[in-house]
Design an enzyme around this catalytic site. Structure first.
Site, mmCIF file in Angstrom:
data_model
loop_
_atom_site.group_PDB
_atom_site.id
_atom_site.type_symbol
_atom_site.label_atom_id
_atom_site.label_comp_id
_atom_site.label_asym_id
_atom_site.label_seq_id
_atom_site.Cartn_x
_atom_site.Cartn_y
_atom_site.Cartn_z
ATOM 1 N N LYS A 86 1.036 -1.523 0.055
ATOM 2 C CA LYS A 86 -0.099 0.152 -0.440
ATOM 3 C C LYS A 86 0.688 1.168 -0.021
ATOM 4 C CE LYS A 86 -3.746 2.385 0.066
ATOM 5 N NZ LYS A 86 -3.829 2.872 -0.827
ATOM 6 N N GLN A 142 7.405 4.088 4.104
ATOM 7 C CA GLN A 142 5.786 3.385 4.468
ATOM 8 C C GLN A 142 5.702 2.334 4.620
ATOM 9 O OE1 GLN A 142 4.436 5.961 1.739
ATOM 10 N NE2 GLN A 142 2.218 5.511 2.566
ATOM 11 N N LYS A 160 5.309 2.057 -3.095
ATOM 12 C CA LYS A 160 4.913 3.220 -3.732
ATOM 13 C C LYS A 160 5.807 2.718 -5.375
ATOM 14 C CE LYS A 160 4.853 7.218 -1.673
ATOM 15 N NZ LYS A 160 4.037 7.750 -0.967
ATOM 16 N N ASP A 191 0.301 10.824 -4.765
ATOM 17 C CA ASP A 191 1.530 11.181 -4.077
ATOM 18 C C ASP A 191 1.883 12.218 -5.223
ATOM 19 O OD1 ASP A 191 3.884 10.416 -1.924
ATOM 20 O OD2 ASP A 191 4.364 11.400 -3.601
ATOM 21 N N ASN A 194 -1.953 18.494 -1.846
ATOM 22 C CA ASN A 194 -2.844 18.364 -1.586
ATOM 23 C C ASN A 194 -2.396 18.494 -0.274
ATOM 24 O OD1 ASN A 194 -3.334 15.479 0.080
ATOM 25 N ND2 ASN A 194 -5.219 16.031 -1.167
ATOM 26 N N SER A 218 -6.872 6.085 3.388
ATOM 27 C CA SER A 218 -6.811 4.958 2.225
ATOM 28 C C SER A 218 -7.090 3.221 2.407
ATOM 29 C CB SER A 218 -5.694 4.942 1.972
ATOM 30 O OG SER A 218 -5.050 6.179 0.659
HETATM 31 P P1 NDP Z 1 1.104 17.708 -4.954
HETATM 32 O O1 NDP Z 1 1.144 17.225 -5.995
HETATM 33 O O2 NDP Z 1 -0.739 17.738 -4.726
HETATM 34 O O3 NDP Z 1 1.694 18.820 -4.105
HETATM 35 C C1 NDP Z 1 3.294 19.221 -4.115
HETATM 36 C C2 NDP Z 1 3.498 20.195 -3.741
HETATM 37 O O4 NDP Z 1 4.803 20.300 -3.218
HETATM 38 C C3 NDP Z 1 3.165 22.018 -4.735
HETATM 39 O O5 NDP Z 1 2.968 22.498 -4.428
HETATM 40 C C4 NDP Z 1 4.497 21.255 -5.762
HETATM 41 O O6 NDP Z 1 4.681 23.103 -6.274
HETATM 42 C C5 NDP Z 1 5.479 21.039 -4.339
HETATM 43 N N1 NDP Z 1 6.797 20.459 -4.976
HETATM 44 C C6 NDP Z 1 6.982 19.127 -5.869
HETATM 45 N N2 NDP Z 1 7.954 19.162 -5.621
HETATM 46 C C7 NDP Z 1 8.615 19.738 -5.827
HETATM 47 C C8 NDP Z 1 10.074 20.427 -5.519
HETATM 48 N N3 NDP Z 1 11.347 19.357 -5.829
HETATM 49 N N4 NDP Z 1 10.493 21.810 -5.267
HETATM 50 C C9 NDP Z 1 9.501 22.381 -4.362
HETATM 51 N N5 NDP Z 1 8.408 22.487 -4.578
HETATM 52 C C10 NDP Z 1 8.178 21.558 -5.096
HETATM 53 O O7 NDP Z 1 1.685 16.116 -3.358
HETATM 54 P P2 NDP Z 1 1.166 16.186 -1.836
HETATM 55 O O8 NDP Z 1 0.731 17.022 -1.863
HETATM 56 O O9 NDP Z 1 0.287 14.880 -2.110
HETATM 57 O O10 NDP Z 1 2.508 15.946 -2.074
HETATM 58 C C11 NDP Z 1 3.738 16.337 -0.992
HETATM 59 C C12 NDP Z 1 4.450 15.662 0.337
HETATM 60 O O11 NDP Z 1 3.203 14.459 0.638
HETATM 61 C C13 NDP Z 1 5.073 14.597 -0.289
HETATM 62 O O12 NDP Z 1 6.285 14.385 0.169
HETATM 63 C C14 NDP Z 1 4.261 13.475 -0.725
HETATM 64 O O13 NDP Z 1 4.914 12.018 -0.733
HETATM 65 C C15 NDP Z 1 4.010 13.492 0.720
HETATM 66 N N6 NDP Z 1 2.659 12.536 1.480
HETATM 67 C C16 NDP Z 1 1.497 12.632 0.593
HETATM 68 C C17 NDP Z 1 0.190 12.173 0.675
HETATM 69 C C18 NDP Z 1 -1.180 12.216 -0.157
HETATM 70 O O14 NDP Z 1 -2.400 11.442 0.673
HETATM 71 N N7 NDP Z 1 -1.069 12.548 -1.190
HETATM 72 C C19 NDP Z 1 0.183 11.315 2.368
HETATM 73 C C20 NDP Z 1 1.577 11.464 3.209
HETATM 74 C C21 NDP Z 1 2.224 12.284 2.351
HETATM 75 P P3 NDP Z 1 4.238 22.867 -7.983
HETATM 76 O O15 NDP Z 1 2.903 22.948 -7.411
HETATM 77 O O16 NDP Z 1 5.106 23.937 -8.066
HETATM 78 O O17 NDP Z 1 3.961 21.624 -8.412
HETATM 79 O O1 2IT Z 2 3.224 8.864 1.515
HETATM 80 C C1 2IT Z 2 2.462 8.604 1.353
HETATM 81 O O2 2IT Z 2 1.836 8.330 2.587
HETATM 82 C C2 2IT Z 2 0.569 8.477 0.386
HETATM 83 N N1 2IT Z 2 1.755 9.317 -0.644
HETATM 84 C C3 2IT Z 2 -0.838 8.013 0.739
HETATM 85 C C4 2IT Z 2 -0.365 6.795 0.226
HETATM 86 C C5 2IT Z 2 -1.963 5.717 -0.423
HETATM 87 O O3 2IT Z 2 -2.026 4.672 -0.024
HETATM 88 O O4 2IT Z 2 -2.941 6.341 1.259
#
Ligand code: NDP
Ligand code: 2IT
Length: 447
Positions: A92, A113, A128, A168, A243, A379
Site C-alpha cells: 500500500k 511506508q 510505492k 502522491d 494536496n 486509504s
Molecule cells: P502535490 O502534487 O499535491 O503537491 C506537491 C507540492 O509540493 C506542490 O505545491 C509542488 O509545487 C511542491 N513541490 C513538489 N516537488 C517540489 C520540489 N522538488 N521543490 C519545490 N516544491 C515542490 O503532492 P502532495 O501534497 O500529495 O504531496 C506532498 C508531500 O506529501 C510529498 O512528500 C508526498 O510524498 C507527501 N505525502 C502525500 C500524501 C497524500 O496523501 N497525498 C500522504 C503522505 C505524504 P508545484 O505546484 O509547483 O509543482
Molecule cells: O506517502 C503516503 O503515505 C501517500 N502518498 C499515501 C499513500 C496511500 O496509499 O494513501
C-alpha cells in the site's frame, strides 16, 4: 546514534548493493540508528536475516510507458512500482509523477511506508510507485493518455489483496480516476478496492482528500498539548501548496492558527494576515497556476520567487512539499526565530542534520512516517468501505482519522520512553513500526 559494528557492516552492504540511491540510503540509515536500542535489548532480532530482509524490497517492477502528446509527438517515460513489504497486508502506498522520480526515490518512499503503515495498525503492507513523467503544463487529455499507458502495464501487478496504489506528488483524484478507468477496462472488473484516493462518484471515501493535511494538524495538536500549548494564536509556515499543504492550512486555520506562508516549486507567498485556502484552491487546483497567481489576487500577499519560506518567524512549521527541502541552515534560522514544533507533512522533508538541530534545541519534531500517516490510514478506510460496499459519513470518518493520529502520537511517545528516548518521536515511530512489522515477519516464517 552511532551504529554498532554489525549494523555498520549491514548498512555498508546495503549502500554497495543499491548504488546511486542516496534517498534510500538516508531512509535506511535513520531507521537502523533508531533501532539500535532494540537490538541491544533483543539481539535475536538480528537472526534469520531479519534486518537484511527488512531492507530488501520483496519486488521491484520497472517498465516503459509510451504515450503521445496533443501534437502527436511520442514520449517514452519510465514507470516504477516497488512492493517493499507485504508482512502486514497488501502492498500500500502512493504513485508519484514528477521528473525527479527514479528507482532510489521510489525505494525510499516505499521503505518509509513500511513503518508508517505499521503505525496505523490497519493491516497494510508497504509499496510505492510512479514515473519520471512531468505533468506540469500537460493538458487534461495528455494526462489521461499517460495514465492509461501507465496502467496498461501496472494492472498485472496490483489488486485489492495484492497491491493498492493511491496518489502522491502529481497524482490526485483526477489521475486516480483515469488509472482506475483503464484498470477496470482491462480487467473487466469494477474492483474499486484496487486504488484509493478515488473520486466519490467511483467509490472514493469522504475525508480521503483532506486526510493527510488534517491528520498532520491533529498530530501537531497532540504534540503541542503534550507541552501545554495549543494551536490557538500560533503562527505557522507550511511548505508546498498541493494536496497535503492545502488541507493542512484549512485545518490549522480552523484551530485558530495563522498560516503566514506556503510555497510551490516557483517560490513562496507570505501574508502575515493569513493565507486564504479558498484563493489557494482556486489558483493551484482550478487554474493549475504557480503561486505568483495568488499574489495577483490577494494584495496583502508578497510572492518571493525561487526561495523556500524558512526565514519567516513562526511557532510551528509543517514542511509539506518534498524530500530534503529543509536543511541544517534553515533549521538554525527557524530555531533562532522562536520555533517550538515541526511536523513533517511530506516524506523526509527535513535533512538528518536539520533534525539534529531541532532535537538539540528541544523542538518537538514529528517525522513524516508518523505525522503524515493520516492519508494512508484513510486509504485503508476507503478499502474497508469498498470491501463492504458501504459509505461512511464525513464526521464518522474524520473522527476515526483524528483517533488514529492521537493513537500514533501516543504510541510514539510511549515507545520512545520505553527505550530511554523520552519525547523523541523519530525513535518512537521507527521502533514501534519496526516491532510491528518484524513480529509479523517472524510469524510468517522465512521468506
Ligand atoms: P502535490 O502534487 O499535491 O503537491 C506537491 C507540492 O509540493 C506542490 O505545491 C509542488 O509545487 C511542491 N513541490 C513538489 N516537488 C517540489 C520540489 N522538488 N521543490 C519545490 N516544491 C515542490 O503532492 P502532495 O501534497 O500529495 O504531496 C506532498 C508531500 O506529501 C510529498 O512528500 C508526498 O510524498 C507527501 N505525502 C502525500 C500524501 C497524500 O496523501 N497525498 C500522504 C503522505 C505524504 P508545484 O505546484 O509547483 O509543482
Ligand atoms: O506517502 C503516503 O503515505 C501517500 N502518498 C499515501 C499513500 C496511500 O496509499 O494513501
Amino acid at each position: 546514534m552511532a551504529l554498532d559494528a554489525t549494523t555498520t557492516a549491514l548498512y555498508n552492504d546495503i549502500v554497495r548493493r543499491n548504488p546511486a540511491e542516496p534517498e534510500f540510503h538516508q531512509a535506511v540509515s535513520e531507521v537502523l540508528q533508531s533501532i539500535q536500542p532494540v537490538l541491544e535489548r533483543q539481539p535475536d532480532l538480528r537472526d534469520a536475516g531479519l534486518l537484511e530482509r527488512l531492507c530488501e524490497p520483496e519486488r521491484q517492477v520497472m517498465f516503459r510507458v509510451v504515450w503521445t502528446d496533443d501534437s502527436g509527438r511520442t514520449h517514452v517515460n519510465r514507470g516504477f512500482r516497488v512492493g517493499f513489504s507485504s508482512a502486514l497486508g497488501p502492498y500500500k502506498g502512493g504513485l508519484r509523477f514528477h521528473r525527479s522520480v527514479n528507482l532510489g526515490v521510489v525505494k525510499f518512499l516505499a521503505f518509509e511506508q513500511i513503518f508508517k503503515n505499521a503505525l496505523t495498525g490497519l493491516g497494510i503492507g508497504a509499496g510505492k510507485g510512479g514515473s519520471d513523467f512531468d505533468p506540469s503544463g500537460r493538458s487534461d487529455s495528455e494526462i489521461m493518455r499517460f495514465c492509461q499507458a501507465y496502467m496498461t502495464e501496472l494492472y498485472r501487478h496490483i489488486g485489492p489483496q495484492t497491491d493498492v496504489p493511491a496518489g502522491d506528488i502529481g497524482v490526485g483524484s483526477r489521475e486516480i480516476g483515469y488509472l482506475f478507468g483503464q484498470y477496470k477496462r482491462i480487467t473487466n472488473r469494477f474492483d474499486a478496492g484496487t486504488l484509493t484516493g478515488k473520486d466519490l462518484v467511483i467509490g472514493g471515501s469522504l475525508v480521503r482528500p483532506e486526510a493527510t493535511g488534517y491528520g498532520v494538524v491533529y498530530f501537531v495538536e497532540a504534540m503541542l498539548a503534550e507541552r501545554g500549548h495549543s494551536l490557538e494564536d500560533k503562527t505557522v509556515v507550511v511548505s508546498g501548496a498541493g494536496n497535503v499543504a492545502q488541507h493542512a492550512i484549512v485545518k490549522l486555520k480552523e484551530m485558530g492558527a495563522t498560516v503566514v506562508a506556503c510555497s510551490d516549486s516557483s517560490g513562496y507567498i507570505h501574508d502575515s494576515s493569513g493565507i486564504r485556502p479558498d484563493v489557494l484552491h482556486e489558483v493551484k487546483q482550478v487554474r493549475r497556476h504557480k503561486l505568483d497567481g495568488y499574489a495577483e489576487l490577494v494584495p496583502t500577499a508578497r510572492f518571493v520567487p525561487d526561495k523556500a519560506p524558512w526565514d519567516i518567524s513562526c511557532d510551528v512549521v509543517v514542511p509539506s512539499a518534498t524530500q530534503n527541502e529543509l536543511g541544517e541552515a534553515d533549521a538554525v534560522v527557524l530555531v533562532k526565530n522562536g520555533l517550538i514544533a515541526v511536523a513533517e507533512g511530506a516524506n523526509m522533508p527535513c535533512t538528518p542534520k536539520a533534525i539534529d538541530v531541532f532535537h538539540e534545541a528541544g523542538i518537538a519534531f514529528a517525522p513524516g512516517k508518523a505525522a503524515n500517516a493520516g492519508g494512508v490510514a484513510t486509504s485503508a478506510l476507503e478499502m474497508r468501505q469498498n470491501a463492504s460496499r458501504d459509505r461512511w459519513t464525513f464526521s464518522d470518518t474524520d473522527e476515526i482519522l483524528a483517533d488514529t493520529m492521537r493513537s500514533i502520537h501516543n504510541a510514539c511517545l510511549i515507545t520512545a520512553a520505553n527505550y530511554e528516548k523520552p519525547g523523541d518521536y523519530v525513535a518512537g515511530a521507527n521502533i514501534s513500526g519496526f516491532l510491528a512489522v518484524t513480529s509479523a515477519m517472524n510469524a510468517l516464517g522465512l521468506m
